[in-house]
Design a protein around this motif. Structure first.
Motif, PDB file in Angstrom:
ATOM      1  N   TRP A  34       0.865  -1.056   0.004  1.00 24.06           N
ATOM      2  CA  TRP A  34       0.308  -0.186  -0.134  1.00 24.06           C
ATOM      3  C   TRP A  34       1.020   1.136   0.088  1.00 24.06           C
ATOM      4  CZ3 TRP A  34      -0.430   3.542   4.245  1.00 24.06           C
ATOM      5  CH2 TRP A  34      -1.331   4.438   3.890  1.00 24.06           C
ATOM      6  N   PHE A  35       1.906   1.263   0.983  1.00 19.98           N
ATOM      7  CA  PHE A  35       2.730   2.407   0.729  1.00 19.98           C
ATOM      8  C   PHE A  35       3.319   2.635  -0.443  1.00 19.98           C
ATOM      9  CE2 PHE A  35       6.177   5.127   2.133  1.00 19.98           C
ATOM     10  CZ  PHE A  35       5.506   6.408   2.811  1.00 19.98           C
ATOM     11  N   GLU A  36       3.753   1.478  -0.932  1.00 19.98           N
ATOM     12  CA  GLU A  36       4.479   1.956  -2.056  1.00 19.98           C
ATOM     13  C   GLU A  36       3.690   2.320  -3.373  1.00 19.98           C
ATOM     14  OE1 GLU A  36       6.377  -1.968  -3.387  1.00 19.98           O
ATOM     15  OE2 GLU A  36       7.981  -1.869  -1.991  1.00 19.98           O
ATOM     16  N   ARG A  37       2.594   2.040  -3.275  1.00 19.98           N
ATOM     17  CA  ARG A  37       1.604   2.448  -4.078  1.00 19.98           C
ATOM     18  C   ARG A  37       1.263   4.018  -4.002  1.00 19.98           C
ATOM     19  NH1 ARG A  37      -2.254  -0.933  -3.357  1.00 19.98           N
ATOM     20  NH2 ARG A  37      -3.868   0.453  -2.090  1.00 19.98           N
ATOM     21  N   MET A  38       1.268   4.404  -2.639  1.00 24.50           N
ATOM     22  CA  MET A  38       0.997   5.708  -2.291  1.00 24.50           C
ATOM     23  C   MET A  38       2.136   6.815  -2.559  1.00 24.50           C
ATOM     24  SD  MET A  38      -2.013   5.858  -0.808  1.00 24.50           S
ATOM     25  CE  MET A  38      -2.202   4.680  -1.985  1.00 24.50           C
ATOM     26  N   THR A  39       3.234   6.184  -2.533  1.00 23.90           N
ATOM     27  CA  THR A  39       4.463   7.031  -3.045  1.00 23.90           C
ATOM     28  C   THR A  39       4.339   7.155  -4.542  1.00 23.90           C
ATOM     29  OG1 THR A  39       5.832   4.928  -3.260  1.00 23.90           O
ATOM     30  CG2 THR A  39       6.128   6.234  -1.175  1.00 23.90           C
ATOM     31  N   ASP A  40       3.908   6.283  -5.504  1.00 24.69           N
ATOM     32  CA  ASP A  40       3.565   6.421  -6.862  1.00 24.69           C
ATOM     33  C   ASP A  40       2.927   8.031  -7.029  1.00 24.69           C
ATOM     34  OD1 ASP A  40       5.021   4.110  -7.320  1.00 24.69           O
ATOM     35  OD2 ASP A  40       3.170   3.385  -7.593  1.00 24.69           O
ATOM     36  N   TYR A  41       2.156   8.408  -6.225  1.00 26.27           N
ATOM     37  CA  TYR A  41       1.632   9.692  -6.326  1.00 26.27           C
ATOM     38  C   TYR A  41       2.302  10.762  -6.209  1.00 26.27           C
ATOM     39  CZ  TYR A  41      -2.970   7.388  -6.405  1.00 26.27           C
ATOM     40  OH  TYR A  41      -4.049   6.389  -6.654  1.00 26.27           O
ATOM     41  N   GLY A  42       3.673  10.507  -5.920  1.00 27.55           N
ATOM     42  CA  GLY A  42       4.743  11.682  -5.899  1.00 27.55           C
ATOM     43  C   GLY A  42       5.216  12.194  -4.423  1.00 27.55           C
ATOM     44  N   PHE A  43       4.959  11.269  -3.548  1.00 27.94           N
ATOM     45  CA  PHE A  43       5.167  11.689  -2.175  1.00 27.94           C
ATOM     46  C   PHE A  43       6.914  11.693  -2.071  1.00 27.94           C
ATOM     47  CE2 PHE A  43       0.718  10.617  -1.532  1.00 27.94           C
ATOM     48  CZ  PHE A  43       0.222  11.864  -1.072  1.00 27.94           C
ATOM     49  N   GLU A  44       7.586  12.314  -1.505  1.00 29.56           N
ATOM     50  CA  GLU A  44       8.993  12.268  -1.602  1.00 29.56           C
ATOM     51  C   GLU A  44       9.464  12.181   0.042  1.00 29.56           C
ATOM     52  OE1 GLU A  44      11.234  15.182  -3.691  1.00 29.56           O
ATOM     53  OE2 GLU A  44       9.593  15.880  -4.926  1.00 29.56           O
ATOM     54  N   GLU A  45      10.673  11.123   0.120  1.00 31.93           N
ATOM     55  CA  GLU A  45      11.338  10.836   1.288  1.00 31.93           C
ATOM     56  C   GLU A  45      11.944  12.301   1.923  1.00 31.93           C
ATOM     57  OE1 GLU A  45      14.672   7.882   3.176  1.00 31.93           O
ATOM     58  OE2 GLU A  45      13.438   7.276   1.590  1.00 31.93           O
ATOM     59  N   GLU A  46      11.501  12.382   3.161  1.00 35.97           N
ATOM     60  CA  GLU A  46      12.253  13.708   3.894  1.00 35.97           C
ATOM     61  C   GLU A  46      11.330  14.848   3.636  1.00 35.97           C
ATOM     62  OE1 GLU A  46      14.529  13.287   6.131  1.00 35.97           O
ATOM     63  OE2 GLU A  46      14.995  11.178   5.616  1.00 35.97           O
ATOM     64  N   ILE A  47      10.589  14.937   2.596  1.00 29.23           N
ATOM     65  CA  ILE A  47       9.722  16.125   2.267  1.00 29.23           C
ATOM     66  C   ILE A  47       8.332  15.736   2.908  1.00 29.23           C
ATOM     67  CG2 ILE A  47       8.679  17.777   0.535  1.00 29.23           C
ATOM     68  CD1 ILE A  47      11.276  17.270  -0.849  1.00 29.23           C
ATOM     69  N   ASP A  48       7.912  14.537   2.414  1.00 28.92           N
ATOM     70  CA  ASP A  48       6.413  14.150   2.789  1.00 28.92           C
ATOM     71  C   ASP A  48       6.492  13.204   3.807  1.00 28.92           C
ATOM     72  OD1 ASP A  48       4.993  15.817   0.748  1.00 28.92           O
ATOM     73  OD2 ASP A  48       6.019  14.441  -0.450  1.00 28.92           O
ATOM     74  N   PHE A  49       7.406  12.464   4.275  1.00 27.73           N
ATOM     75  CA  PHE A  49       7.589  11.227   5.116  1.00 27.73           C
ATOM     76  C   PHE A  49       9.008  10.914   5.375  1.00 27.73           C
ATOM     77  CE2 PHE A  49       7.619   9.268   0.722  1.00 27.73           C
ATOM     78  CZ  PHE A  49       8.562   8.245   1.152  1.00 27.73           C
ATOM     79  N   ILE A  50       9.049  10.441   6.610  1.00 28.15           N
ATOM     80  CA  ILE A  50      10.375   9.991   6.887  1.00 28.15           C
ATOM     81  C   ILE A  50      10.486   8.487   7.575  1.00 28.15           C
ATOM     82  CG2 ILE A  50      12.184  10.239   8.899  1.00 28.15           C
ATOM     83  CD1 ILE A  50      11.289  13.263   8.987  1.00 28.15           C
ATOM     84  N   PRO A  51      11.313   7.658   6.910  1.00 27.94           N
ATOM     85  CA  PRO A  51      11.409   6.167   7.438  1.00 27.94           C
ATOM     86  C   PRO A  51      11.722   6.236   8.816  1.00 27.94           C
ATOM     87  CG  PRO A  51      12.428   6.342   5.395  1.00 27.94           C
ATOM     88  CD  PRO A  51      12.369   7.742   5.833  1.00 27.94           C
ATOM     89  N   ASN A  52      11.086   5.010   9.480  1.00 30.78           N
ATOM     90  CA  ASN A  52      11.195   4.799  10.909  1.00 30.78           C
ATOM     91  C   ASN A  52      11.153   3.436  11.080  1.00 30.78           C
ATOM     92  OD1 ASN A  52      11.341   5.367  13.747  1.00 30.78           O
ATOM     93  ND2 ASN A  52       8.976   5.043  13.859  1.00 30.78           N
ATOM     94  N   LEU A  53      12.287   2.741  11.578  1.00 38.41           N
ATOM     95  CA  LEU A  53      12.166   1.383  12.038  1.00 38.41           C
ATOM     96  C   LEU A  53      11.752   1.307  13.444  1.00 38.41           C
ATOM     97  CD1 LEU A  53      15.679   0.152  10.769  1.00 38.41           C
ATOM     98  CD2 LEU A  53      13.348  -0.677   9.914  1.00 38.41           C
TER      99      LEU A  53
END
Length: 236
Positions: A34-53
């Motif tokens: 689902w998240f990979e599909r959401m990033t296809d809409y143009g959301f960018e790492e560090e700008i729109d979201f930050i990965p978190n383990l």
């Protein structure tokens, strides 16, 4: 305001857990897909979201994302479902609450209190340097070990000559105890800024040779003086 979806707040912005948003939206596909599909809409790492383990069941670590509020609103709208609409409306209310003048003032005050606590912690951490700084008030530069031993006697009555000072520094782990580099400071204390080693060329009939002199820096003088005073002067 009731918390429909848990928010992650700092003094700068609001974010939500991607996994918690995924769960609330009742998406059929797994989170990663689902998240990979959401990033296809143009959301960018560090700008729109930050990965978190994060820790998950069984001690395993799973990948989550802190999604910033603006991106979370868009993702909720993309779902085209009642849950998506509900999440988006909730995020709009969260944003209004966040931008309320009272909340802006509160965050500013909280930030000020945090700075005060940090300054107090820094003050406590530097207290030894304040207490013992007078020891090097007349000698901000580095001095040799014999001169430091004399200073400790003149200023504090600690009777420890040059040779005994070398021995004390070896016993307390500052200087190397054996081998070719005997009496040289250990690298870790050079890196901390306690010592410097200066080379000197000595001319002899058989040829010039290079020797090294260990000097205690101002920072090192303060730290070592603190230990000496605690050991020799402070009542146990």
């Amino acid at each position: 305001m009731n918390q429909l979806i848990k928010t992650i707040e700092t003094n700068d912005e609001i974010a939500v857990s991607g996994r918690e948003l995924h769960e609330f939206l009742e998406v059929n596909s797994n989170y990663t897909t689902w998240f990979e599909r959401m990033t296809d809409y143009g959301f960018e790492e560090e700008i729109d979201f930050i990965p978190n383990l994060k820790e998950s069941t069984g001690g395993r670590r799973s990948l989550d994302h802190h999604i910033k509020l603006d991106a979370a609103k868009e993702i909720a709208m993309i779902q085209r479902s009642d849950k998506g609409k509900q999440a988006r409306q909730y995020f709009i209310q969260v944003e209004k609450h966040w931008n309320n003048p009272e909340m802006i003032i509160k965050r500013a005050m909280d930030l000020q209190q945090l700075k005060i606590k940090q300054l107090e912690a820094e003050k406590q951490e530097n207290l030894p340097y304040t207490n013992f700084g007078k020891i090097v008030s007349n000698s901000q530069g580095a001095i040799n070990i014999g001169a430091f031993a004399k200073m400790m006697f003149d200023d504090h009555g600690i009777k420890i000559g040059r040779n005994k000072m070398f021995g004390w520094l070896r016993e307390h782990g500052f200087l190397i105890r054996t081998g070719r580099e005997y009496n040289n400071p250990k690298q870790t204390f050079i890196e901390r800024g306690y010592f410097i080693v200066t080379p000197t060329i000595v001319s002899r009939t058989e040829g010039d040779i290079q020797t090294f002199t260990t000097l205690i820096t101002g920072k090192g003088q303060i730290k070592i003086a603190e230990l000496l005073i605690n050991e020799f002067l402070v009542e146990k």
